[in-house]
Design an enzyme around this catalytic site. Structure first.
Site, PDB file in Angstrom:
ATOM      1  N   HIS A 235      12.960 -28.592  23.894  1.00 57.14           N
ATOM      2  CA  HIS A 235      11.916 -28.638  22.874  1.00 57.14           C
ATOM      3  C   HIS A 235      11.697 -27.280  22.207  1.00 57.14           C
ATOM      4  O   HIS A 235      11.678 -26.248  22.854  1.00 57.14           O
ATOM      5  CB  HIS A 235      10.603 -29.108  23.519  1.00 57.14           C
ATOM      6  CG  HIS A 235       9.465 -29.221  22.564  1.00 57.14           C
ATOM      7  ND1 HIS A 235       8.251 -28.600  22.766  1.00 57.14           N
ATOM      8  CD2 HIS A 235       9.348 -29.885  21.384  1.00 57.14           C
ATOM      9  CE1 HIS A 235       7.435 -28.885  21.769  1.00 57.14           C
ATOM     10  NE2 HIS A 235       8.085 -29.667  20.918  1.00 57.14           N
TER      11      HIS A 235
ATOM     12  N   HIS B 296       7.778 -23.147  14.205  1.00 58.32           N
ATOM     13  CA  HIS B 296       6.725 -24.104  14.525  1.00 58.32           C
ATOM     14  C   HIS B 296       5.358 -23.567  14.151  1.00 58.32           C
ATOM     15  O   HIS B 296       4.626 -24.176  13.381  1.00 58.32           O
ATOM     16  CB  HIS B 296       6.765 -24.465  16.010  1.00 58.32           C
ATOM     17  CG  HIS B 296       5.862 -25.606  16.378  1.00 58.32           C
ATOM     18  ND1 HIS B 296       4.484 -25.487  16.434  1.00 58.32           N
ATOM     19  CD2 HIS B 296       6.144 -26.896  16.710  1.00 58.32           C
ATOM     20  CE1 HIS B 296       3.962 -26.652  16.779  1.00 58.32           C
ATOM     21  NE2 HIS B 296       4.946 -27.532  16.950  1.00 58.32           N
TER      22      HIS B 296
END
Length: 306
Positions: A38, A74
């Site tokens: 991830h 992100h």
């Protein structure tokens, strides 16, 4: 005469062993699992996550105001226990990824077989989605697929958070066709990641003209709890005669108990910050005869049949 007989026997033995291995491989009825590292947004993290046991990674892609893919980033907030601020220029990341997924390259990682691009299209207007798809395709074609000349071999999943942005898929496909490489769509799959109703997701694919190559995600940040009700709806669709889903993955799974629950629900992929945790569970006695880590020979667009 005897040396010739001995040679024949040796050759027969080798061929028999090879045939047996091939039969055993094809007879493996375990569900292949994609362990998805991830938030792999820095080039150095590719090796880090693969070395921990990931055979696939998820990478965030942000866009500028003109719908150009800009950074692998992100930002805050993100999963608990992770640094949210690692990043690369998108095209630089693609080049690093190409090195990691091109056989013969010094940095080649044979285990890395699939990449999920988490497309942060929330910054775009709906009418920019098609253009974003075109620009994404051009960047991938040049910097990852090396214009179709011995580029990276990993399968790619385009993960879109907003059902209204389904035109991105058509823009991507149209651009590859325009640039003379429609065959690369064989390496591309799709996902809508907004946890929408399964029926609504199916309608979005109909609008996009997509049938096949569909992964369905479900999940939430590891900071919060989420049940598996929608995962079970997705796996039911996948396993039905008229379902549109080929594979299902769950995120973000960092604990052994959650991993077991996800596997028991029949997922094909687990997105995690700790690939070694998933590997450990797959090796447990209750799971090692039912599941295995997917290899490049496993088709990520093919629905697994028990």
């Amino acid at each position: 005469m005897l040396p010739y007989i001995a040679l024949i026997l040796v050759c027969w033995s080798v061929l028999s062993q090879a045939a047996q291995t091939d039969v055993e491989g094809r007879a493996d009825k375990r569900r292949p699992i994609w362990i998805m590292g991830h938030m792999v947004n820095a080039i150095a993290q590719i090796d880090e996550f693969v070395n921990l046991g990931a055979n696939s990674i998820e990478t965030d892609v942000s866009f500028d105001d003109n719908a150009n893919p800009e950074y692998t980033y992100h930002g805050i907030p993100c999963d608990c226990g992770r640094s949210c601020l690692k990043w690369e220029n998108f095209n630089d990341f693609l080049k690093g990824l190409r090195s990691a997924t091109t056989p013969g390259n010094a940095k080649y990682q044979a285990k890395l077989i699939l990449v999920v691009f988490d497309l942060k299209t929330g910054s775009l207007y709906d009418n920019q989605a098609n253009e974003a798809g075109k620009k994404l395709a051009k960047n991938l074609l040049k910097h990852y697929w090396n214009n179709g000349n011995n580029g990276g071999r990993a399968y790619i999943v385009l993960s879109i958070p907003d059902l209204n942005h389904y035109p991105l898929i058509k823009g991507f496909k149209d651009q590859l066709t325009q640039d003379g490489h429609p065959e690369l769509m064989d390496k591309v799959g799709h996902d809508f990641s907004g946890n929408d109703a399964i029926g609504d997701v199916g309608n979005a694919y109909k609008k996009a003209g997509i049938s096949g190559h569909v992964w369905q995600s479900d999940g939430i940040t590891n900071c919060l709890l989420r049940g598996l009700d929608r995962v079970k709806q997705a796996t039911a669709n996948r396993d039905s005669a008229n379902g549109f889903i080929n594979k299902v993955y769950y995120w973000t799974v960092d604990k052994r108990a959650t991993t077991r629950d996800a596997l028991d629900a029949g997922v094909d992929g687990v997105m995690t910050n700790y690939p070694d945790v998933i590997t450990d569970v797959l090796n447990e006695s209750a799971y090692k005869n039912k599941f295995r880590v997917a290899s490049y020979e496993d088709n990520p667009w093919e629905t697994f049949k028990k």
